[in-house]
Design a protein around this motif. Structure first.
Motif, PDB file in Angstrom:
ATOM      1  N   GLN A  57      11.684  19.221  25.290  1.00 59.27           N
ATOM      2  CA  GLN A  57      11.272  19.934  26.502  1.00 59.27           C
ATOM      3  C   GLN A  57      11.068  21.393  26.142  1.00 59.27           C
ATOM      4  O   GLN A  57      11.927  22.023  25.529  1.00 59.27           O
ATOM      5  CB  GLN A  57      12.354  19.791  27.573  1.00 59.27           C
ATOM      6  CG  GLN A  57      11.991  20.449  28.878  1.00 59.27           C
ATOM      7  CD  GLN A  57      13.031  20.192  29.966  1.00 59.27           C
ATOM      8  OE1 GLN A  57      13.791  19.248  29.883  1.00 59.27           O
ATOM      9  NE2 GLN A  57      13.054  21.056  30.962  1.00 59.27           N
ATOM     10  N   LEU A  58       9.913  21.954  26.547  1.00 61.93           N
ATOM     11  CA  LEU A  58       9.583  23.327  26.172  1.00 61.93           C
ATOM     12  C   LEU A  58       9.706  24.324  27.316  1.00 61.93           C
ATOM     13  O   LEU A  58       9.710  25.527  27.073  1.00 61.93           O
ATOM     14  CB  LEU A  58       8.155  23.388  25.619  1.00 61.93           C
ATOM     15  CG  LEU A  58       7.887  22.566  24.370  1.00 61.93           C
ATOM     16  CD1 LEU A  58       6.415  22.697  23.967  1.00 61.93           C
ATOM     17  CD2 LEU A  58       8.787  22.978  23.223  1.00 61.93           C
ATOM     18  N   SER A  59       9.731  23.829  28.552  1.00 61.48           N
ATOM     19  CA  SER A  59       9.805  24.750  29.684  1.00 61.48           C
ATOM     20  C   SER A  59      10.550  24.085  30.832  1.00 61.48           C
ATOM     21  O   SER A  59      10.896  22.902  30.769  1.00 61.48           O
ATOM     22  CB  SER A  59       8.400  25.175  30.127  1.00 61.48           C
ATOM     23  OG  SER A  59       7.687  24.049  30.607  1.00 61.48           O
ATOM     24  N   LEU A  60      10.775  24.863  31.881  1.00 60.63           N
ATOM     25  CA  LEU A  60      11.472  24.360  33.067  1.00 60.63           C
ATOM     26  C   LEU A  60      10.485  24.276  34.225  1.00 60.63           C
ATOM     27  O   LEU A  60       9.355  24.730  34.133  1.00 60.63           O
ATOM     28  CB  LEU A  60      12.630  25.293  33.427  1.00 60.63           C
ATOM     29  CG  LEU A  60      13.709  25.453  32.351  1.00 60.63           C
ATOM     30  CD1 LEU A  60      14.693  26.532  32.764  1.00 60.63           C
ATOM     31  CD2 LEU A  60      14.420  24.140  32.111  1.00 60.63           C
ATOM     32  N   GLY A  61      10.919  23.697  35.304  1.00 58.15           N
ATOM     33  CA  GLY A  61      10.079  23.648  36.496  1.00 58.15           C
ATOM     34  C   GLY A  61       9.711  22.222  36.864  1.00 58.15           C
ATOM     35  O   GLY A  61      10.196  21.257  36.276  1.00 58.15           O
ATOM     36  N   PRO A  64       7.396  20.478  33.569  1.00 57.28           N
ATOM     37  CA  PRO A  64       7.705  21.149  32.308  1.00 57.28           C
ATOM     38  C   PRO A  64       6.796  20.656  31.178  1.00 57.28           C
ATOM     39  O   PRO A  64       6.305  19.531  31.196  1.00 57.28           O
ATOM     40  CB  PRO A  64       9.154  20.756  32.039  1.00 57.28           C
ATOM     41  CG  PRO A  64       9.340  19.477  32.773  1.00 57.28           C
ATOM     42  CD  PRO A  64       8.452  19.567  33.984  1.00 57.28           C
ATOM     43  N   LEU A  65       6.585  21.549  30.236  1.00 54.61           N
ATOM     44  CA  LEU A  65       5.840  21.156  29.040  1.00 54.61           C
ATOM     45  C   LEU A  65       6.757  20.390  28.095  1.00 54.61           C
ATOM     46  O   LEU A  65       7.942  20.715  27.961  1.00 54.61           O
ATOM     47  CB  LEU A  65       5.276  22.376  28.315  1.00 54.61           C
ATOM     48  CG  LEU A  65       4.150  23.119  29.015  1.00 54.61           C
ATOM     49  CD1 LEU A  65       3.749  24.345  28.203  1.00 54.61           C
ATOM     50  CD2 LEU A  65       2.952  22.203  29.241  1.00 54.61           C
TER      51      LEU A  65
END
Length: 143
Positions: A57-61, A64-65
């Motif tokens: 996982q590269l990002s939050l939200g 996510p990416l």
């Protein structure tokens, strides 16, 4: 981009390289197919496995990416005792089609690495491994 879509982008490039190979009709054995009758093989040929090694996982939200990483594992095989020159020519031919690419759809690739040969089933295989990665939004969970 899904796993199968990424594999198809890689296979398409391998088939493009295969079509450009003019020395003889090149046999390519894709993962878990075993379509080639090894008793009839007279020239060097390729085996191809596209494997996934990890996800991150590269990002939050909400979307996510995610990075999926894997390897394109190509091995040039020839009957044991016939030398390695033809296999090395095959790997030299396929290397620029697979390494350092940023235009295979969303698939990006690293430099190729050639590994020591391995004997199996009366053949000698020289492996070449090309790492790849894909960065895309995580698939949405079904409701």
């Amino acid at each position: 981009m899904g796993f199968e879509t990424a594999q198809q982008a890689i296979r398409t490039e391998i088939e493009r390289a295969r079509a450009a190979w003019s020395a003889y009709p090149l046999l390519v054995d894709y993962e878990n197919r075993e379509d080639i009758d090894l008793s009839k093989v007279t020239e060097a040929y390729l085996t191809v496995d596209i494997v996934y090694r990890e996800g991150q996982q590269l990002s939050l939200g909400l979307n996510p990416l995610v990075a999926d990483r894997g390897q394109i594992m190509v091995a040039a095989g020839a009957k044991a005792g016939t030398g390695t020159a033809k296999q090395m020519r095959l790997l030299d031919h396929f290397r620029p089609y697979l390494q350092l690419r940023d235009n295979l759809g969303e698939v990006r690739t690293h430099a190729a690495q050639v590994y020591p040969g391995v004997a199996a089933r009366g053949f000698y295989f020289i492996p070449m491994v090309v790492g790849f990665w894909i960065v895309a939004p995580a698939p949405t969970a079904p409701p």
